[in-house]
Design an enzyme around this catalytic site. Structure first.
Site, PDB file in Angstrom:
ATOM      1  CE  LYS A 106      -4.516   0.834   0.470  1.00 49.21           C
ATOM      2  NZ  LYS A 106      -5.564  -0.130   0.111  1.00 49.21           N
ATOM      3  CG  ASP A 146      -6.950   3.020  -0.978  1.00 54.38           C
ATOM      4  OD1 ASP A 146      -7.326   1.847  -0.987  1.00 54.38           O
ATOM      5  OD2 ASP A 146      -7.036   3.729   0.044  1.00 54.38           O
TER       6      ASP A 146
HETATM    7  N1  GLU Z   1      -7.337   0.139  -3.118  1.00 50.50           N
HETATM    8  C1  GLU Z   1      -8.110  -1.029  -3.384  1.00 50.50           C
HETATM    9  C2  GLU Z   1      -8.162  -1.931  -2.166  1.00 50.50           C
HETATM   10  O1  GLU Z   1      -7.966  -1.486  -1.065  1.00 50.50           O
HETATM   11  C3  GLU Z   1      -7.652  -1.740  -4.645  1.00 50.50           C
HETATM   12  C4  GLU Z   1      -6.249  -2.227  -4.623  1.00 50.50           C
HETATM   13  C5  GLU Z   1      -5.790  -2.766  -5.978  1.00 50.50           C
HETATM   14  O2  GLU Z   1      -6.576  -2.809  -6.897  1.00 50.50           O
HETATM   15  O3  GLU Z   1      -4.610  -3.119  -6.064  1.00 50.50           O
HETATM   16  O4  GLU Z   1      -8.455  -3.085  -2.263  1.00 50.50           O
END
Ligand code: GLU
Length: 409
Positions: A106, A146
């Site tokens: 992340k 996100d």
């Molecule tokens: N931000 C989204 C999540 O928390 C998607 C993450 C992604 O697609 O890599 O799942």
């Protein structure tokens, strides 16, 4: 690392699920909890008026045991290392629950993007990418959108990665615009995956979505699209809130109008005001006593504290946990990555059908374990994931490096 922080809550939940997962080796558990790598970066930003600012950003690479690191980038004033570590950990668990061959990571920048002009937003994104490009890549770590980041921002990340590395490859990031290699259906994927899980759960309980009254807490990408899907399926959206205000309408809110309103950059506070809350841990022990919903679908990450979980369980509220219910986004991110690597373009129906299959399989695995062990869906989802991560770590120790794989759907 306080238990009260988001990362503390992540670790506590992993511990709570470890017995059901049969992962009792403490050193292995510790390895599963801790991030493999943490990057903290200082980002120089030149504002439109020529003034200079230094912002702080992060990329936490939590686990690569099951594949490349995968997870979004958020822009929010509350972004902290503790939060990004928790979010990265949740991604490792999430990719394992839905069984896609990816790990967890992340990123984030501590900033209020609503205070930036479009030019400043692009400059910030490029400066952040300049700081992290050496540690990401199509087979290493693949960011995505996100909170407060979108397809346009992902296009900038991909473009800047190409400029810096000399290797332009759309597979370095997912959630891009379709024109720049994004997948059809990615924008609505988080909501659709949650909808698939809710449908399966309601079916199992012999309940129907038609006529159900729904409150949407958070009206960003996931919340707004969920409102649309639920409305279409005959549910009534009686309340919705964003970070500034809550709207309540017992006869039903005009969902499409609200979405158009927010698309113009407006917030609900321009209509009415209400208390402003943080992002994670919104349902806590005190307010959990007052939740009148019988079903909670967690489309956000980490919205419920472990204390609140206990209260909700005692009160018979069904919680469809985040790491399962909001996994549709990363599943279609994975589909986007596969399409980019193979230079393929899938039809929207194909994306949605494959998503439904993956979500359904994950739901079945989680409910089977929950029934077998007599535990909550959340603990069962963690336990399914922990087993898979532990197995991958064990295999990785036998064979030094696995090649990147894609699953057969
Ligand atoms: N931000 C989204 C999540 O928390 C998607 C993450 C992604 O697609 O890599 O799942």
């Amino acid at each position: 690392m306080g238990e009260e922080g988001a990362y503390g809550r992540f670790c506590a939940t992993v511990d709570a699920a470890s017995a059901a997962a049969g992962v009792t080796d403490q050193s292995l558990l510790e390895r599963i909890k801790r991030p493999e790598r943490v990057h903290e970066v200082t980002i120089p930003l030149v504002r439109d008026d020529g003034s200079r600012e230094l912002l702080t950003g992060y990329r936490v690479q939590h686990s690569s045991a099951r594949g490349p690191y995968k997870g979004g980038i958020r822009y929010h004033p509350n972004v902290s290392l503790d939060e990004v570590k928790a979010l990265a950990g949740w991604m490792s668990i999430k990719t394992a629950v839905v069984n896609i061959p990816m790990g967890g990571g992340k990123g984030g920048i501590t900033v209020d993007p609503h205070l930036l002009s479009p030019q400043e937003l692009e400059a910030l994104t490029r400066a952040y990418t300049e700081r992290i490009w050496r540690v990401i890549g199509p087979l290493v770590d693949i960011p995505a959108p996100d909170v407060n980041t979108d397809a346009r921002i992902m296009d900038w990340v991909a473009d800047e990665f190409g400029r810096q590395s000399g290797l332009a490859d759309p597979a370095v990031v997912t959630g891009k615009t379709v024109e720049h290699g994004g997948s059809l259906g990615r924008d609505k994927a988080t909501a659709r995956g949650g909808f698939d899980v809710l449908e399966a759960a309601l079916n199992a309980a012999h309940e129907d979505l038609r006529g159900k009254r729904v409150a949407i807490q958070g009206f960003g990408n996931a919340g707004a699209n969920a409102a649309l899907l639920l409305n279409e399926a005959g549910a009534l959206i009686v309340a919705a809130s964003d970070s500034t205000a809550s709207l309540v309408a017992p006869a039903g809110l005009p969902v499409e109008e609200l979405i158009a309103y927010k698309a113009r950059g407006a917030h609900f506070c321009d209509w009415t005001t209400f208390e402003r809350k943080r992002l994670e841990g919104q349902i806590e022990a005190e307010n959990a006593e007052r939740v009148s919903a019988r079903w909670i679908v967690e489309l956000a990450n980490g919205p419920t504290t472990p204390d609140a979980d206990a209260v909700l369980a005692r009160r018979g509220v069904h919680v469809l946990p985040d790491i399962l219910a909001n996994a549709g986004g990363v599943v279609v991110s994975y589909f986007e990555w596969v399409q980019d690597l193979h230079s393929e373009r899938w039809l929207l129906e194909e994306v949605e059908a494959r998503l439904a299959v993956v979500m359904r399989r994950a739901y079945d695995a989680v409910t089977t374990l929950a029934a077998e062990k007599g535990i909550s869906m959340r603990l069962a989802a963690y336990a399914v994931a922990l087993q898979r991560i532990a197995t991958a770590i064990g295999e990785g120790e036998k064979t030094p490096r696995r090649s990147v794989s894609t699953m057969i759907l």
